[in-house]
Design a protein around this motif. Structure first.
Motif, PDB file in Angstrom:
ATOM      1  N   GLU A  37       0.843  -1.192   0.000  1.00  0.00           N
ATOM      2  CA  GLU A  37       0.000   0.000   0.000  1.00  0.00           C
ATOM      3  C   GLU A  37       0.882   1.246   0.000  1.00  0.00           C
ATOM      4  OE1 GLU A  37      -2.666  -0.338   3.275  1.00  0.00           O
ATOM      5  OE2 GLU A  37      -3.905  -1.870   2.324  1.00  0.00           O
ATOM      6  N   GLU A  40      -3.285   6.673  -0.033  1.00  0.00           N
ATOM      7  CA  GLU A  40      -4.744   6.667  -0.111  1.00  0.00           C
ATOM      8  C   GLU A  40      -5.191   7.768  -1.059  1.00  0.00           C
ATOM      9  OE1 GLU A  40      -6.302   7.017   3.801  1.00  0.00           O
ATOM     10  OE2 GLU A  40      -5.797   4.966   4.372  1.00  0.00           O
ATOM     11  N   VAL A  49      -7.102   2.603  -1.606  1.00  0.00           N
ATOM     12  CA  VAL A  49      -5.659   2.494  -1.417  1.00  0.00           C
ATOM     13  C   VAL A  49      -4.997   2.107  -2.741  1.00  0.00           C
ATOM     14  CG1 VAL A  49      -3.819   1.274  -0.209  1.00  0.00           C
ATOM     15  CG2 VAL A  49      -5.903   1.868   1.006  1.00  0.00           C
ATOM     16  N   LYS A 418     -15.704   4.441   2.523  1.00  0.00           N
ATOM     17  CA  LYS A 418     -14.869   3.242   2.611  1.00  0.00           C
ATOM     18  C   LYS A 418     -15.354   2.092   1.726  1.00  0.00           C
ATOM     19  CE  LYS A 418     -11.916   4.820   5.592  1.00  0.00           C
ATOM     20  NZ  LYS A 418     -10.507   5.028   5.203  1.00  0.00           N
TER      21      LYS A 418
END
Length: 511
Positions: A37, A40, A49, A418
């Motif tokens: 990762e 973001e 991500v 999300k």
């Protein structure tokens, strides 16, 4: 020979045109591996991500926290340690005048990248004479000075803030409990944090917004560019060169939406100027800029109204039996808390399986109907920036308890940005329920490429006629909007008839 590679804003979904860097998860000088990762990125609907597409070393961050770039925009430069800092700076300058982070001058001319995405430019690595010490403090941290009275970040469910504001508060140790939000329900934004910090005597850099840049139009011959007939006709009508369009269609072709995106971008400034000229000087007008999500909603629904010939069918549903079943389940199974919306989702899923010709999408580009085996129902959820439609997948095969859990989970994550792209993109049918706001009846606009959407009103006591007598029943009015290109009136009526049967005889949805 060593490689200079770039990280870019990815394209998550066909409607995505830009992304905002919400937070870097690694710093300059750190080694990373494929799949790790990296940062973001906030889009019009979600915060997702970015995973590294290759192994590498992050040498320079181009886009800082809060920067907004179009899809394909370069956000960072990666290269092996053998590539000199001067070469990295020269390459950064070639991307469009990125400010230099060092006082070194470029010693070599680095060729410009030949494509926006996944660029790999070969440069001659200069021999290292000595090691270069990396600055431990990332550039993104400069300009932040938090007064002691506002320090002390603490996570609390009672604090309502935007995802970006929460991330920056945690990163810079800001106590959000000391800050008043200006958003709905006192929601705290990044601008609220900036104002509070500056008022208390600290410093916080200006909140960055994407500047509109003029893009040079291509004049090359586009007759051989792969494009759909509709896209080519629109491009000719609007004077758009197909070389200036992205190709998001099947088999790498430019589709109608790609041409429309260029047209809207080119005419955005003219539209804003025309609106400003219409303002009356004696009238105070507040200009509210449309955020990315609102722009996406406007574009999609405008396309739906323009391309899909809507017709609507309305039916009244007696919901007393389904309400009684809901109350019985809630009272006997304490861990389950069903809403009437959960019950109606299940009834709609059963009706879609019974009348599968309504459980469809319309592939406008290839002029074909896609009929689905499972009922993937999109449910409209209102969030701060607009509207999103998380999907209850295979609702026909799920229990009422599972539908209720999934709906609460999806709605909660939708409101915090999300959701993953596949959790709100697609779906075979939509439901929009405004009954909790007291709306008795309304018409909904189809969510393309789906073929229909069901609008549900409030459950209310009404006088009805039964056996020539007047009785009081709890009634919900349901309105089905259909795309007449793929669903005819009789077919829509069959679906509503099946839906009414399941709602008024709810035992059928349990077997």
């Amino acid at each position: 020979m060593s490689e200079i590679k770039t990280l870019e804003i990815p394209k998550w979904g066909l409607s995505m045109e830009e992304g905002t860097i919400a937070q870097w998860l690694i710093q300059e000088g750190e080694q990373f591996s494929k799949g790790q990762e990296i940062c973001e990125i906030e889009t019009t609907k979600i915060v997702n991500v970015l995973e590294a597409p290759f192994d590498g070393l992050l040498r320079k961050i181009i886009a800082k926290d809060g920067d907004t770039l179009v899809v394909g925009g370069v956000i960072a430069i990666c290269a092996d340690p053998q590539v000199s800092d001067a070469e990295i700076e020269a390459y950064a300058q070639s991307l469009g005048g990125v400010p230099s982070a060092t006082e070194h001058k470029a010693v070599d001319v680095v060729p410009e990248p030949t494509a926006v995405s996944q660029v790999e430019s070969k440069v001659q690595a200069a021999p290292k004479q000595h090691s270069v010490e990396k600055v431990s403090q990332p550039v993104a941290q400069s300009g932040y000075s938090i007064p002691a009275t506002l320090q002390g970040y603490q996570h609390s469910d009672e604090i309502i803030a935007t995802p970006h504001a929460l991330k920056l508060a945690a990163k810079h140790n800001v106590n959000l409990a000391q800050i008043s939000g200006s958003g709905r329900e006192s929601r705290i934004s990044v601008h609220d944090i900036q104002t509070a910090v500056r008022t208390a005597g600290g410093s916080w850099p200006e909140v960055r917004h994407q500047a509109s840049a003029k893009i040079a139009k291509s004049s090359a011959d586009d007759s051989q560019v792969a494009a759909t007939p509709v896209a080519r006709r629109l491009a000719k009508q609007w004077g758009i060169n197909l070389h200036d369009c992205r190709s998001s269609g099947t088999r790498g072709r430019i589709c109608k939406e790609d041409v429309e995106a260029v047209y809207q971008r080119e005419n955005a400034g003219q539209t804003q100027q025309a609106l400003q000229q219409q303002e009356v000087e004696t009238v105070k007008v507040t200009t509210i800029a449309m955020n990315g999500m609102r722009k996406a909603i406007a574009s999609r629904l405008q396309a739906a109204k323009r391309n899909a010939p809507h017709f609507r069918l309305t039916i009244d549903l007696n919901v007393e039996a389904i309400q009684a079943l809901r109350q019985q389940i809630n009272s006997t199974v304490p861990q389950v808390k069903l809403s009437i919306n959960d019950m109606l989702i299940k009834a709609a899923a059963a009706a879609l399986i019974k009348v599968p010709q309504v459980n469809v999408q319309f592939d406008e580009e290839n002029q074909q109907i896609l009929q689905f085996e499972q009922a993937d129902i999109s449910v409209a959820v209102a969030i701060e920036n607009g509207l999103i439609t998380p999907i209850i997948k295979a609702a026909n095969s799920k229990s009422l308890a599972q539908i209720s859990y999934d709906m609460r989970d999806l709605a909660t994550r939708a409101k915090t940005g999300k959701l993953a792209p596949d959790e709100f993109q697609g779906g075979s049918f939509s439901i929009s329920n405004l009954g909790m706001l007291g709306i008795k009846q309304f018409d909904a606009i189809i969510n393309p490429p789906q073929g229909a959407i069901l609008a549900l009103g409030a459950a209310e006591k009404r006088a009805t006629v039964e056996n020539d007598g007047i009785v009081i029943r709890e009634i919900v009015t349901a309105t089905l909007s259909c795309d007449h290109r793929v669903i005819d009136g009789a077919l829509g009526a069959q679906f509503l008839s099946a839906f009414k049967q399941y709602v008024e005889n709810p035992a059928l949805i349990l077997v």
